[in-house]
Design a protein around this motif. Structure first.
Motif, short mmCIF file in Angstrom:
data_model
loop_
_atom_site.label_atom_id
_atom_site.label_comp_id
_atom_site.label_asym_id
_atom_site.label_seq_id
_atom_site.Cartn_x
_atom_site.Cartn_y
_atom_site.Cartn_z
N VAL A 48 0.88 -1.17 0.00
CA VAL A 48 0.00 0.00 0.00
C VAL A 48 0.91 1.21 0.00
O VAL A 48 1.75 1.37 0.89
CB VAL A 48 -0.93 0.00 1.24
CG1 VAL A 48 -1.68 1.32 1.35
CG2 VAL A 48 -1.88 -1.17 1.17
N ARG A 49 0.78 2.05 -1.00
CA ARG A 49 1.62 3.25 -1.10
C ARG A 49 0.94 4.47 -0.46
O ARG A 49 1.59 5.36 0.02
CB ARG A 49 1.97 3.55 -2.55
CG ARG A 49 2.80 2.46 -3.17
CD ARG A 49 3.57 2.98 -4.36
NE ARG A 49 4.33 1.94 -5.01
CZ ARG A 49 5.49 1.47 -4.61
NH1 ARG A 49 6.05 1.95 -3.52
NH2 ARG A 49 6.13 0.54 -5.27
N ARG A 50 -0.37 4.52 -0.55
CA ARG A 50 -1.14 5.56 0.13
C ARG A 50 -2.34 4.88 0.76
O ARG A 50 -3.21 4.37 0.06
CB ARG A 50 -1.60 6.64 -0.85
CG ARG A 50 -2.30 7.78 -0.16
CD ARG A 50 -2.80 8.88 -1.07
NE ARG A 50 -2.26 8.86 -2.40
CZ ARG A 50 -2.92 9.22 -3.49
NH1 ARG A 50 -4.15 9.66 -3.40
NH2 ARG A 50 -2.36 9.16 -4.67
N THR A 51 -2.38 4.87 2.07
CA THR A 51 -3.44 4.18 2.78
C THR A 51 -4.79 4.87 2.59
O THR A 51 -4.85 6.08 2.40
CB THR A 51 -3.12 4.06 4.28
OG1 THR A 51 -4.17 3.35 4.92
CG2 THR A 51 -2.94 5.41 4.94
N SER A 52 -5.81 4.06 2.66
CA SER A 52 -7.18 4.58 2.61
C SER A 52 -7.57 5.14 3.97
O SER A 52 -8.58 5.81 4.10
CB SER A 52 -8.13 3.45 2.25
OG SER A 52 -8.16 2.48 3.28
N GLU A 56 -8.60 -2.61 7.03
CA GLU A 56 -9.24 -3.75 6.36
C GLU A 56 -9.34 -3.53 4.85
O GLU A 56 -9.19 -4.46 4.06
CB GLU A 56 -10.62 -4.06 6.96
CG GLU A 56 -11.69 -3.00 6.76
CD GLU A 56 -11.62 -1.78 7.67
OE1 GLU A 56 -12.42 -0.85 7.46
OE2 GLU A 56 -10.78 -1.73 8.60
N LEU A 57 -9.54 -2.30 4.42
CA LEU A 57 -9.61 -1.97 3.01
C LEU A 57 -8.22 -2.09 2.37
O LEU A 57 -8.07 -2.66 1.28
CB LEU A 57 -10.15 -0.55 2.85
CG LEU A 57 -10.71 -0.13 1.51
CD1 LEU A 57 -11.81 -1.05 1.04
CD2 LEU A 57 -11.22 1.30 1.60
N ASP A 58 -7.21 -1.59 3.06
CA ASP A 58 -5.82 -1.68 2.56
C ASP A 58 -5.41 -3.15 2.42
O ASP A 58 -4.84 -3.54 1.39
CB ASP A 58 -4.85 -0.98 3.52
CG ASP A 58 -5.08 0.53 3.59
OD1 ASP A 58 -5.88 1.07 2.80
OD2 ASP A 58 -4.45 1.16 4.46
#
Length: 109
Positions: A48-52, A56-58
């Protein structure tokens, strides 16, 4: 070339699914993942380069990219020039629904 690989990656990841935020979650959520694919189509790495902002989504996004692998091997002209390509994959969710998703390739670090 890279466009064909980008199309193949988009196809494979779309077929594997999309992470799902809570339905109706208000606002816009962006999630950017990325990694490296070897010329033979195997996944070298994904992160993941930019987390949400939602673990759980990442985690689901990383899992989907792993499920989609292996990808199509690079065409021979591309394989001769690049043993590995870096990719970025972005998901955008609007009010809990997938708005758009797509991949971009680069040969640089």
């Amino acid at each position: 070339g890279p466009r064909r690989c980008s199309w193949a990656l988009n196809s494979a990841i779309t077929s594997a699914g999309a992470p799902s935020p809570d339905p109706g979650r208000p606002g816009v959520i962006l999630l950017l993942g990325g990694g490296f694919i070897r010329a033979n189509g195997t996944l070298e790495s994904v992160v993941v380069r930019r987390t949400s902002g939602h673990r759980e989504l990442d985690d689901a996004a990383v899992g989907i990219v792993r499920l989609a692998a292996p990808f199509e091997p690079f065409p021979s002209a591309l394989r001769e020039r690049y043993p590995v390509l870096r990719f970025a994959y972005e998901w955008q969710f609007i009010n809990g629904q997938l708005g758009r998703a797509g991949a971009v390739f680069s040969s640089g670090p």
